[in-house]
Design a protein around this motif. Sequence first.
Motif, mmCIF file in Angstrom:
data_model
loop_
_atom_site.group_PDB
_atom_site.id
_atom_site.type_symbol
_atom_site.label_atom_id
_atom_site.label_comp_id
_atom_site.label_asym_id
_atom_site.label_seq_id
_atom_site.Cartn_x
_atom_site.Cartn_y
_atom_site.Cartn_z
ATOM 1 N N THR A 175 6.979 48.920 -0.698
ATOM 2 C CA THR A 175 6.426 47.482 -0.199
ATOM 3 C C THR A 175 4.858 47.972 -0.061
ATOM 4 O O THR A 175 3.995 46.926 -0.607
ATOM 5 C CB THR A 175 6.951 47.147 1.188
ATOM 6 O OG1 THR A 175 8.345 46.612 0.918
ATOM 7 C CG2 THR A 175 6.029 45.736 1.313
ATOM 8 N N ILE A 219 1.652 46.123 -2.066
ATOM 9 C CA ILE A 219 0.478 45.495 -1.398
ATOM 10 C C ILE A 219 -0.712 46.166 -1.606
ATOM 11 O O ILE A 219 -1.912 45.249 -2.016
ATOM 12 C CB ILE A 219 0.737 45.832 0.330
ATOM 13 C CG1 ILE A 219 1.839 44.891 0.784
ATOM 14 C CG2 ILE A 219 -0.672 45.451 0.926
ATOM 15 C CD1 ILE A 219 2.190 45.307 2.200
ATOM 16 N N ASN A 260 -3.515 43.894 -3.565
ATOM 17 C CA ASN A 260 -5.015 43.812 -2.933
ATOM 18 C C ASN A 260 -5.919 44.019 -4.003
ATOM 19 O O ASN A 260 -6.875 43.536 -3.923
ATOM 20 C CB ASN A 260 -4.921 44.437 -1.754
ATOM 21 C CG ASN A 260 -4.229 43.647 -0.430
ATOM 22 O OD1 ASN A 260 -4.394 42.585 -0.435
ATOM 23 N ND2 ASN A 260 -3.776 44.454 0.600
ATOM 24 N N ASP A 291 11.303 42.119 -0.833
ATOM 25 C CA ASP A 291 10.282 42.360 0.125
ATOM 26 C C ASP A 291 8.903 41.221 0.054
ATOM 27 O O ASP A 291 8.017 41.413 0.655
ATOM 28 C CB ASP A 291 9.776 43.676 0.282
ATOM 29 C CG ASP A 291 9.197 44.216 -1.164
ATOM 30 O OD1 ASP A 291 9.362 43.401 -2.091
ATOM 31 O OD2 ASP A 291 8.746 45.179 -1.257
ATOM 32 N N VAL A 304 8.124 38.424 1.232
ATOM 33 C CA VAL A 304 7.539 38.089 2.528
ATOM 34 C C VAL A 304 6.771 39.124 3.025
ATOM 35 O O VAL A 304 5.762 38.963 3.652
ATOM 36 C CB VAL A 304 8.590 37.475 3.719
ATOM 37 C CG1 VAL A 304 7.913 37.052 4.804
ATOM 38 C CG2 VAL A 304 9.249 36.303 2.958
ATOM 39 N N ASP A 305 7.318 40.464 3.185
ATOM 40 C CA ASP A 305 6.605 41.325 3.754
ATOM 41 C C ASP A 305 5.387 41.893 2.936
ATOM 42 O O ASP A 305 4.365 42.205 3.656
ATOM 43 C CB ASP A 305 7.410 42.914 3.776
ATOM 44 C CG ASP A 305 8.499 42.599 4.661
ATOM 45 O OD1 ASP A 305 8.519 41.918 5.737
ATOM 46 O OD2 ASP A 305 9.687 43.221 4.513
ATOM 47 N N LEU A 310 3.427 39.605 1.126
ATOM 48 C CA LEU A 310 2.637 38.588 1.579
ATOM 49 C C LEU A 310 1.944 38.825 3.017
ATOM 50 O O LEU A 310 0.656 38.538 2.975
ATOM 51 C CB LEU A 310 3.285 37.155 1.617
ATOM 52 C CG LEU A 310 2.663 35.896 1.937
ATOM 53 C CD1 LEU A 310 1.429 35.712 0.894
ATOM 54 C CD2 LEU A 310 3.414 34.879 2.187
ATOM 55 N N LYS A 311 2.856 39.301 3.825
ATOM 56 C CA LYS A 311 2.015 39.661 4.923
ATOM 57 C C LYS A 311 0.930 40.649 5.057
ATOM 58 O O LYS A 311 -0.036 40.661 5.786
ATOM 59 C CB LYS A 311 2.946 40.134 6.147
ATOM 60 C CG LYS A 311 4.128 39.183 6.514
ATOM 61 C CD LYS A 311 5.124 39.649 7.510
ATOM 62 C CE LYS A 311 6.032 38.405 8.041
ATOM 63 N NZ LYS A 311 7.216 39.295 8.854
ATOM 64 N N GLY A 312 0.985 41.428 4.001
ATOM 65 C CA GLY A 312 -0.009 42.599 3.810
ATOM 66 C C GLY A 312 -1.118 42.244 2.812
ATOM 67 O O GLY A 312 -2.022 43.360 2.729
ATOM 68 N N ASP A 332 -4.680 40.757 1.484
ATOM 69 C CA ASP A 332 -5.904 40.562 2.297
ATOM 70 C C ASP A 332 -6.503 39.211 1.289
ATOM 71 O O ASP A 332 -6.890 39.431 0.202
ATOM 72 C CB ASP A 332 -6.915 41.601 2.155
ATOM 73 C CG ASP A 332 -8.046 41.327 2.726
ATOM 74 O OD1 ASP A 332 -8.435 40.439 3.429
ATOM 75 O OD2 ASP A 332 -9.056 42.190 2.627
ATOM 76 N N HIS A 380 4.983 29.095 3.756
ATOM 77 C CA HIS A 380 3.774 29.988 4.069
ATOM 78 C C HIS A 380 2.684 29.318 3.349
ATOM 79 O O HIS A 380 2.436 29.011 2.142
ATOM 80 C CB HIS A 380 4.145 31.257 2.815
ATOM 81 C CG HIS A 380 5.270 31.982 3.485
ATOM 82 N ND1 HIS A 380 5.178 32.901 4.494
ATOM 83 C CD2 HIS A 380 6.590 31.742 3.116
ATOM 84 C CE1 HIS A 380 6.556 33.480 4.846
ATOM 85 N NE2 HIS A 380 7.333 33.052 3.852
ATOM 86 N N GLU A 425 -0.382 30.445 2.698
ATOM 87 C CA GLU A 425 -1.302 31.191 1.903
ATOM 88 C C GLU A 425 -0.709 31.004 0.371
ATOM 89 O O GLU A 425 -1.548 31.451 -0.436
ATOM 90 C CB GLU A 425 -1.001 32.823 2.148
ATOM 91 C CG GLU A 425 -1.273 33.282 3.702
ATOM 92 C CD GLU A 425 0.203 32.946 4.498
ATOM 93 O OE1 GLU A 425 0.102 33.739 5.514
ATOM 94 O OE2 GLU A 425 0.991 32.442 4.039
#
Length: 389
Positions: free
Chosen positions: A33, A37, A41, A67, A69-70, A72-74, A76, A100, A102
Amino acid sequence: MLRKTLTMRAKSAMQIVECPRDAMQGLPNFVATDDKIRYINKLLKVGFHTIDFGSFVSAPAVPQMRDTVDVLKGLDLKNTKSELLAIVCNKKGAEAAAEHPEIKYLGFPLSMSEEFQRRNTRRSIADAMDVLKDIKGICDRSNKELVTYISMAFGNPYGEEYSPEFVAKFVSDVRDLGVRTISLADTVGTGTAEEVTSLFEEIVPKYPDTVIGAHLHSSSSTSPAKISAAIAAGCTRIDGAIGGMGGCPFAKSALIGNVPTESIIQQCNQHGLDLGLDMKQFEEAHQIKHELFGVAVSEIILQCYLGDNVAFRQLCESHYRDADVNGDGKLSREEFTGSVKRVVEELGETVSEEKLDELWKVADSTEGMSLETYCSLAREKILKRLASA
């Protein structure tokens, strides 16, 4: 006049969609994950219109995307002009993605082939259209935009009905549901540049209020012509993946994959399109891609075809270093043989011991094969392969 008008329309706006989701989802080993990310990014800093970053689908069906959703949380999203797109295949996935804020775009794959639709979703086309209608409603209620990907848009390998006019009718049916971004997909990578021209010239003039995009699969040598044909015929949205990563599991050749983003950028530049991309960030994303996923044979072929001698040399060096297990700057017969076998395996081919003997004869000396000889041999064989393609 038609071609000139369409080209001018294409120059008014070109949406480049980078697809790390499509690039990664078929990899056999799970990508960590944090690595996803890090890569995405960096892509967010390049300036692409959209990043196809993940999917809300069954984890057993596509474990690589479990993963999302995880990831997405990371991400920027503070200093990027790129929007996020997630793929969904049913109402449940769309409802999950819609939670979400975002995410701006939900992408839904829809096939023109009844056979392909049933194999992939266990639904008929009629049932899939009902699902599409439900997802459009979810998008409207959650302030999302729906992107519909029409697969088998450039040919049908199952012998079912196909023609540019049939595709246009399919596009019309999707538009009737209120969808205003539709991407035509060459699912098995068999479409030619002439067919790309014919299809876009058939469809684009009929729907000036709709973004008609291209999600093409191709080899490194045929990608530029297809991309150029799409741009000239009025396509205003093109999907790609750095290095042509990812691909088409239904294609007959291992070299058929996503259209390389490098080729998209090159062709857009040749058509006078200013994409506004940060190429320094693009090169850094390219490097991260190599660190995480290695160097594919298709990438080396791509850079040779594009005439980028610096990139070609760098990619060959990477392959050479991977093969140089002893780290002595020379490939032994065993190391060289292992390298060649990995290459042909990636191409879905085989190599005989006699051929390996023939290739080894070009080694500098009994001390082993140098990097210079390795790069020279690679260029010679690739150019020969391209000439016979």
